[in-house]
Scaffold this active site. Structure first.
Site, PDB file in Angstrom:
ATOM      1  N   ASP A 276       0.820  -1.212   0.000  1.00 48.19           N
ATOM      2  CA  ASP A 276       0.000   0.000   0.000  1.00 48.19           C
ATOM      3  C   ASP A 276       0.859   1.270   0.000  1.00 48.19           C
ATOM      4  O   ASP A 276       2.033   1.245   0.389  1.00 48.19           O
ATOM      5  CB  ASP A 276      -0.910   0.041   1.234  1.00 48.19           C
ATOM      6  CG  ASP A 276      -2.076  -0.925   1.120  1.00 48.19           C
ATOM      7  OD1 ASP A 276      -2.084  -1.752   0.183  1.00 48.19           O
ATOM      8  OD2 ASP A 276      -2.989  -0.868   1.972  1.00 48.19           O
TER       9      ASP A 276
ATOM     10  N   HIS B 118       3.629  -2.454   3.173  1.00 50.07           N
ATOM     11  CA  HIS B 118       3.631  -1.062   2.731  1.00 50.07           C
ATOM     12  C   HIS B 118       4.902  -0.761   1.933  1.00 50.07           C
ATOM     13  O   HIS B 118       5.976  -1.321   2.198  1.00 50.07           O
ATOM     14  CB  HIS B 118       3.529  -0.115   3.931  1.00 50.07           C
ATOM     15  CG  HIS B 118       2.179  -0.142   4.580  1.00 50.07           C
ATOM     16  ND1 HIS B 118       1.827  -1.108   5.496  1.00 50.07           N
ATOM     17  CD2 HIS B 118       1.088   0.655   4.425  1.00 50.07           C
ATOM     18  CE1 HIS B 118       0.575  -0.896   5.897  1.00 50.07           C
ATOM     19  NE2 HIS B 118       0.112   0.164   5.261  1.00 50.07           N
TER      20      HIS B 118
END
Length: 405
Positions: free
Chosen positions: A219, A370
């Protein structure tokens, strides 16, 4: 003769004097009587005035007492009217309702209504009661979900802010760091690779016979560390899914193109990554996803419908929001393993993922990661373990069953 006339005159004068004296006396007596009468009249008038004054005072007091009694009576009547009204309302409700042991036919007869009308009224009441109960249950469930997820979301938002601050500092020093790395590489002549931790023993042949798949999702990218992550994935023949933000795609267009060209799956994460902005309404959610979709298309010529909303679909994605994204052709993904790399800025996230993969009964784990520096620093350790234990790392696609919270 003359003497007789003299005597007569003397007698006549005496009589006159007596008469005059009597008259004076009578006049005097009359004056006294008049004075006494006037005084008596004055006293009587004064007495009458005093009596009248007392009578007026008594009358005034009596009137005031009557007014007080009237006000008290009015208040009492008002107080009595309120319970009477509530009693009347209860009686009306009782008249229009069916008692527990009373049939609809009996109630209809008692209330002078037809049986179909009574049944219709009862059905409406039951439906309204069910709706009230359902709304209360939904509200209680939403409250419980918010209580459970709020601490996690708060921590993620805090970590997100810290990550943004780190990125600012990285951007300031990125140019000088790149120059130092290039100089160091030229001097050593060798390319540095991430350190490899001690791994468990190699998997057995039985373990290799059945293909095991995990889905690595990243992400918040792209970033200055995307290229490093792509190199590590390529070294392990692994593919990932990158949920990207519109502004970051425009800021790092080369990294965005490298994701597509490397066979990884590009996906959408919105624009603002701010819960207060994106979750204002269903239109703001859909609007941010469409904007990011257009950014990706203009940069790569690729259009995707895979999305992930910031902080996941709980607690912010209301039912009408979910319906809106589906109506606009988007496919919303959550995850079933949280690496906590947003919380742990060291190798601890690797151990957490390994533990969850081995202990949780997910057939196909979808792992939240992430696109950031600390994730890239320890990603090689995680992929070494997964490769050694027979896991294939594939990208998401629209043929897979979607993972929701």
């Amino acid at each position: 003769m003359k003497q007789k006339e003299g005597n007569k005159k003397g007698w006549s004068n005496s009589v006159k004097k007596i008469a005059i004296g009597a008259a004076v006396v009578l006049i005097s007596l009359g004056g006294v009587a008049a004075v006494e009468k006037a005084q008596s009249s004055t006293d009587k008038s004064s007495t009458e005035k005093s009596v009248d004054s007392q009578e007026e005072k008594m009358k005034s007091e009596a009137i005031q007492q009557e007014e007080k009694k009237d006000q008290s009576s009015i208040h009492k009547n008002e107080e009595q009217e309120e319970p009477n009204q509530s009693l009347q309302e209860k009686e009306n409700q009782a008249e229009n309702s069916v008692e527990p042991n009373q049939s609809i036919e009996e109630a209809a007869k008692q209330q002078n209504k037809s049986i179909p009308d009574m049944k219709a009224e009862e059905e409406v009441k039951e439906k309204e009661e069910e709706e009230v109960k359902e709304k209360a249950q939904e509200k209680a469930q939403e409250t419980e979900e918010k209580k459970e997820t709020k601490p996690r979301v708060d921590e993620e938002e805090k970590a997100d802010k810290e990550n943004k601050e780190e990125k600012k500092q990285e951007n300031v020093s990125s140019s000088s760091e790149n120059k130092q790395e290039q100089a160091s590489a030229q001097q050593s002549g060798n390319q540095t690779t991430p350190s490899t931790p001690e791994l468990p023993t190699a998997p057995s042949n039985e373990e290799n016979q059945e293909e095991k798949v995990v889905y690595l999702t990243f992400d918040d990218g792209p970033s200055t560390h995307t290229q490093e992550i792509l190199q590590i994935l390529d070294a392990h023949n692994a593919k990932g899914t990158f949920f990207m933000l519109g502004p970051n795609m425009k800021r790092f267009p080369e990294a965005t193109k490298a994701i597509v060209e490397g066979g990884h799956e590009p996906a959408l994460h919105g624009v603002s990554h701010d819960a207060h902005q994106i979750y204002q309404s269903k239109d703001t959610v859909v609007g941010e996803m469409k904007e990011a979709q257009n950014d990706l298309y203009h940069l790569t010529g690729v259009r995707t419908n895979l999305i992930r909303t910031p902080y996941g679909s709980v607690p912010y994605m209301k039912p009408e929001y979910l319906e809106a994204v589906h109506q606009n052709g988007f496919e919303l993904w959550d995850w079933n393993i949280d690496s906590l790399d947003w919380k742990y800025k060291d190798a601890r996230y690797v151990n957490g993922v390994i533990h969850d993969v081995e202990t949780k009964s997910f057939k196909e784990p979808v792992i939240l990661l992430h696109d950031k520096q600390t994730t890239a620093q320890h990603l090689n350790d995680l992929l070494d373990y997964l490769s050694a234990h027979g896991y294939k790392m594939k990208p998401l696609d629209d043929t897979l069953p979607v993972v929701h919270f």
